[in-house]
Design a protein around this motif. Structure first.
Motif, PDB file in Angstrom:
ATOM      1  N   THR A   1       0.844  -1.196   0.000  1.00  0.00           N
ATOM      2  CA  THR A   1       0.000   0.000   0.000  1.00  0.00           C
ATOM      3  C   THR A   1       0.877   1.243   0.000  1.00  0.00           C
ATOM      4  O   THR A   1       1.785   1.357   0.812  1.00  0.00           O
ATOM      5  CB  THR A   1      -0.941   0.014   1.222  1.00  0.00           C
ATOM      6  OG1 THR A   1      -1.792  -1.140   1.165  1.00  0.00           O
ATOM      7  CG2 THR A   1      -1.794   1.276   1.243  1.00  0.00           C
ATOM      8  N   ILE A   2       0.605   2.151  -0.936  1.00  0.00           N
ATOM      9  CA  ILE A   2       1.365   3.398  -1.050  1.00  0.00           C
ATOM     10  C   ILE A   2       0.387   4.557  -0.954  1.00  0.00           C
ATOM     11  O   ILE A   2      -0.634   4.572  -1.649  1.00  0.00           O
ATOM     12  CB  ILE A   2       2.126   3.492  -2.386  1.00  0.00           C
ATOM     13  CG1 ILE A   2       2.892   2.204  -2.680  1.00  0.00           C
ATOM     14  CG2 ILE A   2       3.059   4.689  -2.376  1.00  0.00           C
ATOM     15  CD1 ILE A   2       2.343   1.429  -3.828  1.00  0.00           C
ATOM     16  N   GLU A   3       0.701   5.502  -0.100  1.00  0.00           N
ATOM     17  CA  GLU A   3      -0.137   6.690   0.026  1.00  0.00           C
ATOM     18  C   GLU A   3       0.329   7.758  -0.953  1.00  0.00           C
ATOM     19  O   GLU A   3       1.513   8.093  -1.030  1.00  0.00           O
ATOM     20  CB  GLU A   3      -0.099   7.244   1.446  1.00  0.00           C
ATOM     21  CG  GLU A   3      -1.054   8.414   1.653  1.00  0.00           C
ATOM     22  CD  GLU A   3      -1.064   8.894   3.091  1.00  0.00           C
ATOM     23  OE1 GLU A   3      -0.125   8.560   3.834  1.00  0.00           O
ATOM     24  OE2 GLU A   3      -2.021   9.602   3.462  1.00  0.00           O
ATOM     25  N   GLY A   4      -0.615   8.327  -1.704  1.00  0.00           N
ATOM     26  CA  GLY A   4      -0.291   9.346  -2.681  1.00  0.00           C
ATOM     27  C   GLY A   4      -0.221  10.733  -2.082  1.00  0.00           C
ATOM     28  O   GLY A   4      -0.493  10.947  -0.900  1.00  0.00           O
ATOM     29  N   SER A   5       0.136  11.701  -2.917  1.00  0.00           N
ATOM     30  CA  SER A   5       0.261  13.084  -2.469  1.00  0.00           C
ATOM     31  C   SER A   5      -1.079  13.684  -2.071  1.00  0.00           C
ATOM     32  O   SER A   5      -1.117  14.683  -1.355  1.00  0.00           O
ATOM     33  CB  SER A   5       0.894  13.937  -3.577  1.00  0.00           C
ATOM     34  OG  SER A   5       2.214  13.509  -3.840  1.00  0.00           O
ATOM     35  N   ASP A   6      -2.168  13.092  -2.540  1.00  0.00           N
ATOM     36  CA  ASP A   6      -3.505  13.567  -2.177  1.00  0.00           C
ATOM     37  C   ASP A   6      -4.053  12.850  -0.952  1.00  0.00           C
ATOM     38  O   ASP A   6      -5.222  13.034  -0.589  1.00  0.00           O
ATOM     39  CB  ASP A   6      -4.466  13.398  -3.352  1.00  0.00           C
ATOM     40  CG  ASP A   6      -4.541  11.965  -3.858  1.00  0.00           C
ATOM     41  OD1 ASP A   6      -3.766  11.116  -3.359  1.00  0.00           O
ATOM     42  OD2 ASP A   6      -5.357  11.687  -4.755  1.00  0.00           O
ATOM     43  N   GLY A   7      -3.227  12.029  -0.306  1.00  0.00           N
ATOM     44  CA  GLY A   7      -3.658  11.327   0.889  1.00  0.00           C
ATOM     45  C   GLY A   7      -4.435  10.056   0.612  1.00  0.00           C
ATOM     46  O   GLY A   7      -4.860   9.370   1.546  1.00  0.00           O
ATOM     47  N   VAL A   8      -4.633   9.710  -0.646  1.00  0.00           N
ATOM     48  CA  VAL A   8      -5.372   8.498  -1.024  1.00  0.00           C
ATOM     49  C   VAL A   8      -4.375   7.398  -1.359  1.00  0.00           C
ATOM     50  O   VAL A   8      -3.401   7.626  -2.094  1.00  0.00           O
ATOM     51  CB  VAL A   8      -6.314   8.758  -2.211  1.00  0.00           C
ATOM     52  CG1 VAL A   8      -7.037   7.480  -2.613  1.00  0.00           C
ATOM     53  CG2 VAL A   8      -7.308   9.851  -1.866  1.00  0.00           C
ATOM     54  N   ALA A   9      -4.610   6.233  -0.831  1.00  0.00           N
ATOM     55  CA  ALA A   9      -3.683   5.116  -1.012  1.00  0.00           C
ATOM     56  C   ALA A   9      -4.116   4.201  -2.143  1.00  0.00           C
ATOM     57  O   ALA A   9      -5.298   4.090  -2.459  1.00  0.00           O
ATOM     58  CB  ALA A   9      -3.563   4.315   0.274  1.00  0.00           C
ATOM     59  N   VAL A  10      -3.146   3.560  -2.749  1.00  0.00           N
ATOM     60  CA  VAL A  10      -3.409   2.502  -3.715  1.00  0.00           C
ATOM     61  C   VAL A  10      -2.758   1.242  -3.177  1.00  0.00           C
ATOM     62  O   VAL A  10      -1.647   1.280  -2.649  1.00  0.00           O
ATOM     63  CB  VAL A  10      -2.864   2.867  -5.120  1.00  0.00           C
ATOM     64  CG1 VAL A  10      -1.366   3.103  -5.082  1.00  0.00           C
ATOM     65  CG2 VAL A  10      -3.193   1.767  -6.132  1.00  0.00           C
ATOM     66  N   THR A  11      -3.463   0.131  -3.273  1.00  0.00           N
ATOM     67  CA  THR A  11      -2.951  -1.146  -2.787  1.00  0.00           C
ATOM     68  C   THR A  11      -2.734  -2.087  -3.960  1.00  0.00           C
ATOM     69  O   THR A  11      -3.628  -2.290  -4.782  1.00  0.00           O
ATOM     70  CB  THR A  11      -3.927  -1.781  -1.786  1.00  0.00           C
ATOM     71  OG1 THR A  11      -4.058  -0.917  -0.652  1.00  0.00           O
ATOM     72  CG2 THR A  11      -3.424  -3.143  -1.314  1.00  0.00           C
ATOM     73  N   LEU A  12      -1.550  -2.649  -4.021  1.00  0.00           N
ATOM     74  CA  LEU A  12      -1.190  -3.578  -5.082  1.00  0.00           C
ATOM     75  C   LEU A  12      -1.098  -4.981  -4.496  1.00  0.00           C
ATOM     76  O   LEU A  12      -0.439  -5.198  -3.488  1.00  0.00           O
ATOM     77  CB  LEU A  12       0.148  -3.186  -5.703  1.00  0.00           C
ATOM     78  CG  LEU A  12       0.235  -1.751  -6.262  1.00  0.00           C
ATOM     79  CD1 LEU A  12       1.664  -1.457  -6.707  1.00  0.00           C
ATOM     80  CD2 LEU A  12      -0.738  -1.562  -7.409  1.00  0.00           C
ATOM     81  N   GLU A  13      -1.738  -5.927  -5.141  1.00  0.00           N
ATOM     82  CA  GLU A  13      -1.735  -7.309  -4.667  1.00  0.00           C
ATOM     83  C   GLU A  13      -0.500  -8.078  -5.125  1.00  0.00           C
ATOM     84  O   GLU A  13      -0.167  -9.108  -4.555  1.00  0.00           O
ATOM     85  CB  GLU A  13      -2.996  -8.033  -5.153  1.00  0.00           C
ATOM     86  CG  GLU A  13      -4.302  -7.405  -4.696  1.00  0.00           C
ATOM     87  CD  GLU A  13      -4.522  -7.523  -3.207  1.00  0.00           C
ATOM     88  OE1 GLU A  13      -3.865  -8.383  -2.578  1.00  0.00           O
ATOM     89  OE2 GLU A  13      -5.323  -6.755  -2.652  1.00  0.00           O
ATOM     90  N   ALA A  14       0.163  -7.574  -6.158  1.00  0.00           N
ATOM     91  CA  ALA A  14       1.339  -8.248  -6.721  1.00  0.00           C
ATOM     92  C   ALA A  14       2.140  -7.209  -7.495  1.00  0.00           C
ATOM     93  O   ALA A  14       1.652  -6.102  -7.750  1.00  0.00           O
ATOM     94  CB  ALA A  14       0.899  -9.385  -7.647  1.00  0.00           C
TER      95      ALA A  14
END
Length: 386
Positions: free
Chosen positions: A119-132
């Motif tokens: 999980t990486i948090e972006g500059s807008d405070g919204v995270a993206v989660t990668l399963e692989a």
């Protein structure tokens, strides 16, 4: 007045002037082998569910899972094996999460595999989660494309921003326009990950609405920030070892430059010209960080913006000792600078200390920033950098 788009990934006044790099949050995942964590995982399997250590954000693209209850005998064997593993390690509890030894290089320098989900948090405070690890990347940034290519993840790129390709200088990957992003064009490549450095025309929310994983992360604001993003892209793509090797090599070259000027207290006064209308880079900008490392005195010190426009009168008054030309597409030459009215009074002109450098290596926050640092070091300290 706006500079040509090739001068930066962002023009002065746009997001490069406000760039910041926020590191990803540390994760706790299956890489946590402490006794309490392992026992909790085993209990969750017995209950037929999976414990999640990261809360999902609404922008996450769900991945279908099928949960099946294993036979009881298999679970008993799993518990036995887990406890045996703990016993073989001496039974000592180990720290978990981002600070676990399993997430750092060992004594030999080998890098661990990235733990997924990531999980990486972006500059807008919204995270993206990668399963692989990502396998189909749309890179809407020239600097990201260069990083991905440099760490061996070029095969995962399906489309690039038009100012950089992979391999560098080729036309191998199809190109998109990050300044006029098109949702349909991006979606046509069926990406499993999109990187953007600027939310042009609301493209970030548009991608989220169609459930395409997108990371909005502003450009690095320093050379250290570039190194951090290289490591981040290594984790995203599963190329952690290659990213670590690249960062190590870059740090060695940066340290070598610093060592050669270690005895210098104050460097020369400089004017870094971005275009013929005298836009420049202040000390608190990404470009300005080069000169901070090189101990130069920037005549744009005290400017209200990171990329201010100076007057000819002010430049003459502040009398730079070295002038650096990074005029993308303008073809400004040292001879043209010498011919400017009143500039014959400037020390840099009197002593013929005008350098032209490739704008990409000093304006694009990618793996070539070390080339830029070394080129600028030669301009400022020619007697030390032959």
């Amino acid at each position: 007045m706006r500079l040509p788009a090739t001068a930066f990934e962002e023009r002065p006044g746009d997001t490069i002037a406000r760039a910041s790099c926020r590191p990803p949050r540390p994760l706790r995942g299956w890489g946590d082998f402490s006794r309490p964590a392992l026992e909790l995982r085993v209990r969750s399997l017995l209950d037929g569910c999976e414990i999640r250590n990261q809360k999902r954000r609404r922008n996450h693209r769900p991945v279908a899972r099928t949960d099946t209850k294993a036979p009881f005998l298999f679970l008993v064997l799993l518990v036995t094996a887990a406890l045996g593993l703990l016993a073989s390690c001496g039974g000592d509890d180990q720290p978990s999460g981002a600070n676990s030894p399993a997430r750092h290089a060992d004594a030999s320098g080998a890098q661990p595999e990235t733990a997924f989900p990531l999980t990486i948090e972006g500059s807008d405070g919204v995270a993206v989660t990668l399963e692989a690890p990502t396998r189909r990347i749309v890179s809407l940034s020239a600097h990201a494309t260069e990083i991905l290519c440099a760490i061996g993840a070029g095969d995962a790129i399906v489309a690039v921003e038009r100012w950089a390709n992979c391999p560098l200088g080729s036309n191998e990957k199809p190109a998109l326009d990050a300044y006029q992003p098109n949702l349909e064009a991006i979606a046509s490549y069926n990406p499993d990950f999109v990187y953007v450095f600027s939310d042009r025309d609301g493209i970030v929310e548009a991608l989220r609405r169609v459930r395409i994983p997108v990371l909005y992360l502003k450009l690095p604001s320093s050379i250290d920030g570039v190194l951090e993003q290289i490591e981040l892209f290594g984790r995203i793509t599963g190329h952690t070892a290659e990213a670590a090797d690249l960062v190590r090599s870059m740090r060695q070259r940066i340290d070598a430059v610093k060592e050669r000027i270690s005895d210098i207290q104050v460097g020369p006064r400089i004017f870094h010209e971005l275009d013929p209308t005298y836009y420049t880079a202040a000390p608190n900008s990404f470009v300005g960080d080069f000169y901070n490392i090189l101990k130069a005195r920037n005549i744009a010190e005290g400017a209200e913006t990171q990329y201010p426009q100076l007057s000819a009168e002010l430049i003459i008054e502040r009398d730079p000792e070295v002038i650096i030309l990074a005029d993308q597409g303008a073809e400004v030459t040292p001879e043209a600078v010498k011919a400017r009215p009143g500039w014959d009074q400037i020390s840099a002109v009197k002593h013929d200390r005008i350098c032209a450098v490739d704008p990409d290596i000093v304006s694009r926050p990618g793996p070539r920033v070390v080339d830029g640092l070394e080129a600028l070091a030669k301009c400022l300290y020619p007697e030390r950098f032959q």
